[in-house]
Design a protein around this motif. Sequence first.
Motif, short mmCIF file in Angstrom:
data_model
loop_
_atom_site.label_atom_id
_atom_site.label_comp_id
_atom_site.label_asym_id
_atom_site.label_seq_id
_atom_site.Cartn_x
_atom_site.Cartn_y
_atom_site.Cartn_z
N PHE A 9 -33.65 14.97 16.86
CA PHE A 9 -34.29 15.17 15.55
C PHE A 9 -33.84 14.07 14.57
CE2 PHE A 9 -33.55 19.33 17.46
CZ PHE A 9 -34.83 19.84 17.51
N ALA A 10 -34.74 13.64 13.71
CA ALA A 10 -34.36 12.69 12.67
C ALA A 10 -35.36 12.75 11.53
CB ALA A 10 -34.30 11.27 13.22
N ASN A 11 -34.89 12.52 10.33
CA ASN A 11 -35.82 12.41 9.20
C ASN A 11 -35.24 11.49 8.15
OD1 ASN A 11 -33.92 14.68 8.47
ND2 ASN A 11 -35.03 14.40 6.54
N LEU A 12 -36.10 10.94 7.34
CA LEU A 12 -35.62 10.09 6.26
C LEU A 12 -36.69 9.94 5.19
CD1 LEU A 12 -35.79 6.30 6.88
CD2 LEU A 12 -36.76 7.89 8.50
N SER A 13 -36.24 9.51 4.02
CA SER A 13 -37.14 9.11 2.94
C SER A 13 -37.14 7.59 2.91
CB SER A 13 -36.61 9.63 1.60
OG SER A 13 -37.17 10.88 1.33
N MET A 14 -38.33 7.02 2.99
CA MET A 14 -38.46 5.56 3.07
C MET A 14 -39.05 5.02 1.78
SD MET A 14 -38.16 3.17 5.43
CE MET A 14 -38.01 1.57 4.70
N PRO A 15 -38.25 4.34 0.97
CA PRO A 15 -38.82 3.72 -0.24
C PRO A 15 -39.35 2.33 0.06
CG PRO A 15 -36.42 3.56 -0.28
CD PRO A 15 -36.79 4.13 1.06
N MET A 16 -40.40 1.95 -0.62
CA MET A 16 -40.84 0.55 -0.62
C MET A 16 -41.51 0.29 -1.97
SD MET A 16 -42.64 -1.62 2.35
CE MET A 16 -42.89 -3.39 2.10
N ASP A 30 -41.89 10.24 3.27
CA ASP A 30 -41.01 11.09 4.08
C ASP A 30 -41.48 11.05 5.53
OD1 ASP A 30 -39.46 11.84 1.95
OD2 ASP A 30 -40.41 13.80 1.67
N VAL A 31 -40.53 10.86 6.43
CA VAL A 31 -40.85 10.84 7.86
C VAL A 31 -39.88 11.79 8.58
CG1 VAL A 31 -41.01 9.44 9.96
CG2 VAL A 31 -41.60 8.43 7.76
N ALA A 32 -40.42 12.60 9.48
CA ALA A 32 -39.57 13.48 10.30
C ALA A 32 -40.05 13.45 11.74
CB ALA A 32 -39.61 14.90 9.77
N ILE A 33 -39.09 13.48 12.67
CA ILE A 33 -39.39 13.38 14.10
C ILE A 33 -38.62 14.43 14.89
CG2 ILE A 33 -38.83 11.94 16.14
CD1 ILE A 33 -39.94 9.57 14.57
N THR A 47 -41.05 5.30 10.42
CA THR A 47 -41.18 5.88 11.77
C THR A 47 -40.24 5.18 12.74
OG1 THR A 47 -43.48 6.47 11.33
CG2 THR A 47 -42.81 6.34 13.65
N ALA A 48 -40.10 3.87 12.60
CA ALA A 48 -39.19 3.12 13.48
C ALA A 48 -37.75 3.57 13.29
CB ALA A 48 -39.32 1.62 13.21
N ILE A 49 -37.33 3.72 12.06
CA ILE A 49 -35.94 4.10 11.78
C ILE A 49 -35.69 5.54 12.26
CG2 ILE A 49 -34.22 4.50 9.97
CD1 ILE A 49 -35.76 2.23 8.39
#
Length: 192
Positions: free
Chosen positions: A91-98, A104-107, A170-172
Motif C-alpha cells: 500500500f502507498a499514498n501521497l499528495s503530489m504538489p506541482m 492525491d494518489v493511493a495504490i 503514480t510513479a512515486i
Amino acid sequence: MRISNIPRRKTKETDIEIKLNLDKSDDLKIHTGHGFFNHMLESFAKHGRFGLEVIAKGDDTGPHHLVEDVGIVLGQSLLDAAGDKEGIERFANLSMPMDETLIDVAIDFGGRGYLVFDAPEVQDQETGLGIHLTNDFFYALCINGKFNLHIKVVYGTNPHHIIEGMFKGTAIALRKALEITNTGIPSTKGVL
Ligand SMILES: [Mn+2]
C-alpha cells in the motif's frame, strides 16, 4: 533484480516493446514519437526510480492507440517485474504538489485492477494528451498491472501540471508500494 520480460506487442495499430527494472534506474530510453508522452514516461521512470525502455510506434489516427497500448504493456511489465510480490510494502499514498495543482494518489498493489479517476474537465490545447486519454492510460496501466489506483485532483488548473502530477504521483506511489520492506506475502490470503 526485478526485471520484466514481456514480449514485443505488435498489432495493426501499434508496435510496442518495454523493458522495466524496478530495482535499478540507470537505463532510460523512451521513444514513442509523441513529445509530451515521452516527457511523461521519462518523469514516471525518474520519480519511480525505475529502469525503463519504451520503444513504441503508433498509427496515424492520433495518439489514442499509442498511449492506451503503452499503458497496457507497461501495466503488464509492472506485474511481471513484481513477480510473487514477496516482502513488498503493497500500500502507498501521497499528495503530489506541482505549482498550483495538488493531486492525491493511493495504490494497493494487491492483485486486483481498479481505477478511480477524479479530475476536472480542463481545456487542453497544449499537451497533445488531454485528461481523457490520460484517464485511459491509467485505466490500462492498473487493470493490466492488477493494482488499485486512485487519482484525485484536489485542485489545479494547468493541464500540463495536472497530467504530469498524475504521472509523477503514480510513479512515486508505485515505487513505495513495490519497495521490499518485509518478508513473506503481505496478505492474509497468503498470495497476491
Ligand atoms: Mn513538464
